[in-house]
Design an enzyme around this catalytic site. Structure first.
Site, short mmCIF file in Angstrom:
data_model
loop_
_atom_site.label_atom_id
_atom_site.label_comp_id
_atom_site.label_asym_id
_atom_site.label_seq_id
_atom_site.Cartn_x
_atom_site.Cartn_y
_atom_site.Cartn_z
N GLN B 31 80.71 -1.87 -37.93
CA GLN B 31 79.32 -1.43 -37.94
C GLN B 31 78.97 -0.98 -39.35
O GLN B 31 79.79 -1.10 -40.26
CB GLN B 31 79.14 -0.29 -36.95
CG GLN B 31 79.01 -0.75 -35.53
CD GLN B 31 80.35 -0.87 -34.82
OE1 GLN B 31 81.31 -0.22 -35.21
NE2 GLN B 31 80.40 -1.69 -33.81
N THR B 32 77.74 -0.45 -39.49
CA THR B 32 77.35 0.08 -40.79
C THR B 32 78.34 1.15 -41.22
O THR B 32 78.48 2.18 -40.55
CB THR B 32 75.94 0.71 -40.69
OG1 THR B 32 75.10 -0.19 -40.00
CG2 THR B 32 75.38 0.97 -42.07
N LEU B 33 79.05 0.92 -42.31
CA LEU B 33 79.96 1.95 -42.82
C LEU B 33 79.34 2.67 -44.00
O LEU B 33 79.80 3.73 -44.40
CB LEU B 33 81.28 1.30 -43.23
CG LEU B 33 82.02 0.64 -42.06
CD1 LEU B 33 83.31 0.01 -42.55
CD2 LEU B 33 82.32 1.66 -40.98
N GLN B 34 78.35 2.05 -44.58
CA GLN B 34 77.56 2.73 -45.60
C GLN B 34 76.17 2.09 -45.64
O GLN B 34 76.02 0.92 -45.28
CB GLN B 34 78.24 2.60 -46.96
CG GLN B 34 78.52 1.17 -47.33
CD GLN B 34 79.27 1.06 -48.65
OE1 GLN B 34 79.28 1.99 -49.43
NE2 GLN B 34 79.86 -0.08 -48.89
N TRP B 138 71.74 5.01 -39.96
CA TRP B 138 72.07 5.83 -41.13
C TRP B 138 70.80 6.44 -41.74
O TRP B 138 70.34 6.02 -42.80
CB TRP B 138 72.79 4.96 -42.16
CG TRP B 138 73.81 5.75 -42.89
CD1 TRP B 138 73.57 6.69 -43.84
CD2 TRP B 138 75.24 5.67 -42.74
NE1 TRP B 138 74.75 7.23 -44.28
CE2 TRP B 138 75.80 6.62 -43.62
CE3 TRP B 138 76.09 4.91 -41.94
CZ2 TRP B 138 77.16 6.81 -43.75
CZ3 TRP B 138 77.45 5.11 -42.05
CH2 TRP B 138 77.99 6.05 -42.94
#
Lengths: 314, 262
Positions: B31-34, B138
Site C-alpha cells: 500500500q502507500t508507504l509514503q 495519507w
C-alpha cells in the site's frame, strides 16, 4: 369447496389485482392485541394492550425500545417484530457510530418498509405478519409512523393497530384536533382512553396488561410498565369514566372489522385475570371456565380470544 | 513419458521451458508507504460567529513545485468545509467519498441535515479504518463548520487520531501557525472575543509566516470563511488569495545553503 388459487405465493396477482398473501398478513395484525400511538407537537405516546398466553404465563411485551430517540409498538407476530426491531437497532447504532447522530425516523421506517416490500415481490418469501407503530423524535420533531407488511409507511397524528383498533381510531378521529397542543400528560391519557375503547366489555386496563411509552423533546424513549402505569390508570379513572362510548365503539368494531363473535366470547373468556372486578365471585368464574372449554371446541369460526393457536399473535 | 503426477497436465518443460515461479517470490502487494504528490499545512481557527480555514494551492512532488493550482478546501454539504493536507491522490479519494456521502444523504426525503460533527465523525471512521487495513489515507484533515449554531473545528490525521480545538493546524503549521493563532484563541471559549476580521487577519499572518519558512508552501491560497448570518450558515470560499506585503530583506542574512559569494 371454494379454493382460492391465487393465494399460494406473494408474486401472483389475482385477476382482480389483489395479492392475497399480503392481505392475509394484514389480517395477522388484527389478530394481535391493540396498540395506539398519538403525537403532539412535542411528544409521541404509544400505549398497548399486552396479552398473556395463559393465566400463569407472562405477558408478551408490546413495546420495544430502538434507541433513545425511537421505539415501536407491535401488533401481530412478535417474532417478526423482533427481527425488524433488531434491524432498526443496528441501523441506529450504525448511524450513531458513523455519523454521531441519531437515526431519522423516516429513514428508519423506510428501511423496514423496503424490507417488507421485497418480501411481496420475491418468490418463496412471505410477508411479515406484523404491523408496527414507530414513534420517534428527530431534528424534524416528533413522528409517528405506521408500518404494514404490504410495505406501506404512513405518518399519522394518531393511529391504532391490532384487534378492535377501529374503536380506538374512532376515538382518535373525534379528538385529533386537540392533540397538537396537548401536554405529555394529556396525551398519555388520550392514548389510554383510546386503548380502553378497544377492550371487550368485561376487560379492563390493569397495571399488568397496559404498556405506555413516551418519546419527545428532551424526553428519551421511556417504557412504563407494571407499577409505573398504576398512577396513569388512576388518572384515567379520575378524568373520565367509560360511559356509553362503549356501545358506539362496539358497534363500530363489529361493522368495520367484520369480527362477529367477539363480544359474547370475550364475556365468557374471564379466566385471564384473577383480580377481575367481577363481583359475582368464584362460582361465576368456574362456570365461565366450563363455557370457555365449550367455546374452545367450537371456535372454528376463527375468533382470537379462546383459540390457543392464535396465542402467538400479540 | 511423465512419470510423476505433479507433471501431469502441465506444459512440457522440454517444449515450453521450466515453469517460471519467480512471481511467487516477488514482494507482497504494497500500500502507500509514503506520500508522493503532497499538499502542505492546513490551518483553521474559530471566531465568535464562525470558523476560518486556509490551505495554499501547491501540490509538491517531493521538493518540486509540481502543481500550483491544487484546490485543497472541499465544501461538503451546505455548511461544512474540509481542508486536506498530505497526499493529493488520497485527497481526491476523500473528495469522491464526500461526493458519495452527499449523494446518499440526498436520497432521504426529507433529508437530515449534514453538519460538521457528522462529517468529522464519518471521516474519522474512514481514516481509522484505512490505517487499520495498513493502507492509510495519507492526509491530515481540518473540518470546520457548526454544531448547534456554535462554531466547530476539528482535526484528523492519517491514523484516525482526532481532536477539536479553537485553533488547529497540520504539518508545519502546527509549529509555525498555532502560536500565532493561539494569541487570539488559546482555549475553548476564547473565540467569543474574536471578530471575523481579527480571525481572517490572524490566518493571513499565519499563511505569510508559513510561506516564508515552509519550503513546500505557496503564496497563493484559498480561504474559507464560515459564519452565521441571521442564524443561517454562510460559506464563503475565497480563491487565489495572495500573501501580501512580502518582505524578503532578511533573505540575504540567511547563510548555509544555495549559491553565496563570500
Amino acid at each position: 369447496m371454494f379454493r382460492n388459487s391465487y393465494d399460494n405465493d406473494t408474486v401472483t396477482f389475482s385477476p382482480t389485482g389483489r395479492i392475497f398473501q399480503v392481505e392475509y398478513a394484514l389480517e395477522a395484525i388484527k389478530q394481535g392485541s391493540a396498540a395506539v400511538g398519538i403525537t403532539s407537537d412535542t411528544h409521541v405516546v404509544l400505549v398497548a394492550l399486552k396479552r398473556n398466553a395463559e393465566e400463569l404465563g407472562s405477558y408478551q411485551r408490546k413495546i420495544t425500545r430502538i434507541d433513545d430517540n425511537m421505539g415501536l409498538a407491535l401488533a401481530g407476530l412478535a417474532p417478526d417484530a423482533r427481527l425488524l426491531s433488531n434491524h432498526l437497532r443496528s441501523l441506529s447504532m450504525r448511524q450513531q457510530f458513523l455519523f454521531d447522530r441519531p437515526l431519522a425516523v423516516n429513514a428508519a421506517v423506510a428501511s423496514i418498509a423496503d424490507k417488507a416490500q421485497s418480501n411481496t415481490q420475491q418468490y418463496g418469501r412471505r410477508p411479515y405478519g406484523v404491523g408496527l407503530l414507530v414513534a420517534g423524535y428527530d431534528e424534524k420533531g416528533p413522528h409517528l409512523f405506521e408500518f404494514l407488511p404490504s410495505g406501506s409507511m404512513l405518518e399519522y397524528v394518531g393511529s391504532a393497530i391490532g384487534a378492535r383498533s377501529q374503536a380506538a381510531r374512532t376515538y382518535l378521529e373525534r379528538n385529533f384536533d386537540s392533540f397538537e397542543k396537548c401536554s405529555l400528560e394529556q396525551l398519555i391519557i388520550h392514548g389510554l382512553v383510546a386503548l380502553r375503547d378497544t377492550l371487550p366489555q368485561d376487560k379492563e386496563l390493569t397495571f399488568q396488561n397496559t404498556s405506555i411509552a413516551v418519546v419527545g423533546k428532551d424526553t428519551k424513549f421511556t417504557i412504563l410498565e407494571d407499577d409505573a402505569v398504576v398512577p396513569w390508570l388512576d388518572k384515567l379513572d379520575s378524568t373520565s369514566r367509560r360511559p356509553q362510548r362503549r356501545e358506539t365503539a362496539n358497534t363500530n368494531e363489529n361493522n368495520e372489522e367484520g369480527e362477529t363473535t367477539d363480544i359474547t366470547e370475550d364475556m365468557v373468556d374471564n379466566t385471564e385475570s384473577t383480580e377481575s372486578t367481577n363481583s359475582t365471585g368464584s362460582v361465576t368464574n368456574a362456570e365461565n371456565a366450563e363455557d370457555d372449554n365449550a367455546n374452545a371446541n367450537s371456535s372454528a369460526e376463527g375468533d382470537n380470544e379462546t383459540d390457543p393457536n392464535d396465542r402467538m399473535e400479540d | 513419458m511423465q512419470h510423476t503426477q505433479e507433471k501431469w497436465g502441465r506444459p512440457r518443460d522440454d517444449v515450453y521451458g521450466p515453469y517460471d515461479a519467480s512471481y511467487l517470490n516477488s514482494e507482497p502487494r504494497t500500500q502507500t508507504l509514503q506520500p508522493t504528490v503532497t499538499g502542505t499545512s492546513v490551518i483553521g481557527m474559530k471566531f465568535n460567529n464562525g470558523v476560518v480555514i486556509a490551505a495554499d494551492n501547491l501540490a509538491s512532488y517531493g521538493s518540486l513545485r509540481r502543481f500550483i493550482d491544487q484546490e485543497r478546501l472541499i465544501k461538503v454539504g451546505s455548511e461544512t468545509v474540509v481542508g486536506v493536507g498530505g497526499d493529493v491522490s488520497d485527497l481526491q479519494t476523500i473528495e469522491e467519498i464526500m461526493e458519495g456521502l452527499e449523494i446518499s444523504e440526498s436520497y432521504d426525503e426529507p433529508a437530515q441535515s449534514l453538519t460538521a460533527p457528522n462529517i468529522h465523525s464519518y471521516l474519522q471512521r474512514i481514516m481509522y479504518k484505512r490505517r487499520s487495513k495498513l493502507d492509510p489515507l495519507w492526509n491530515a484533515l481540518v473540518i470546520g463548520g457548526f454544531k448547534n449554531d456554535e462554531p466547530y473545528l476539528a482535526f484528523i490525521d492519517l491514523l484516525g487520531t482526532t481532536y477539536t480545538a479553537p485553533a488547529v493546524a497540520s504539518g508545519f503549521g502546527s509549529y509555525l501557525a498555532i502560536p500565532i493563532l493561539r494569541k487570539l484563541v488559546d482555549r475553548e471559549g476564547d473565540q467569543q472575543n474574536v471578530s471575523k476580521e481579527q480571525a481572517v487577519d490572524a490566518i493571513k499572518e499565519a499563511m505569510k509566516v508559513l510561506f516564508y519558512r515552509d519550503g513546500r508552501a505557496l503564496d497563493k491560497y484559498s480561504l474559507a470563511i464560515l459564519s452565521k448570518k441571521d442564524g443561517k450558515p454562510d460559506v464563503e470560499i475565497l480563491k487565489d488569495v495572495r500573501v501580501e506585503n512580502q518582505n524578503w530583506s532578511m533573505a540575504k542574512q540567511i547563510k548555509g545553503f544555495g549559491t553565496q559569494d563570500e
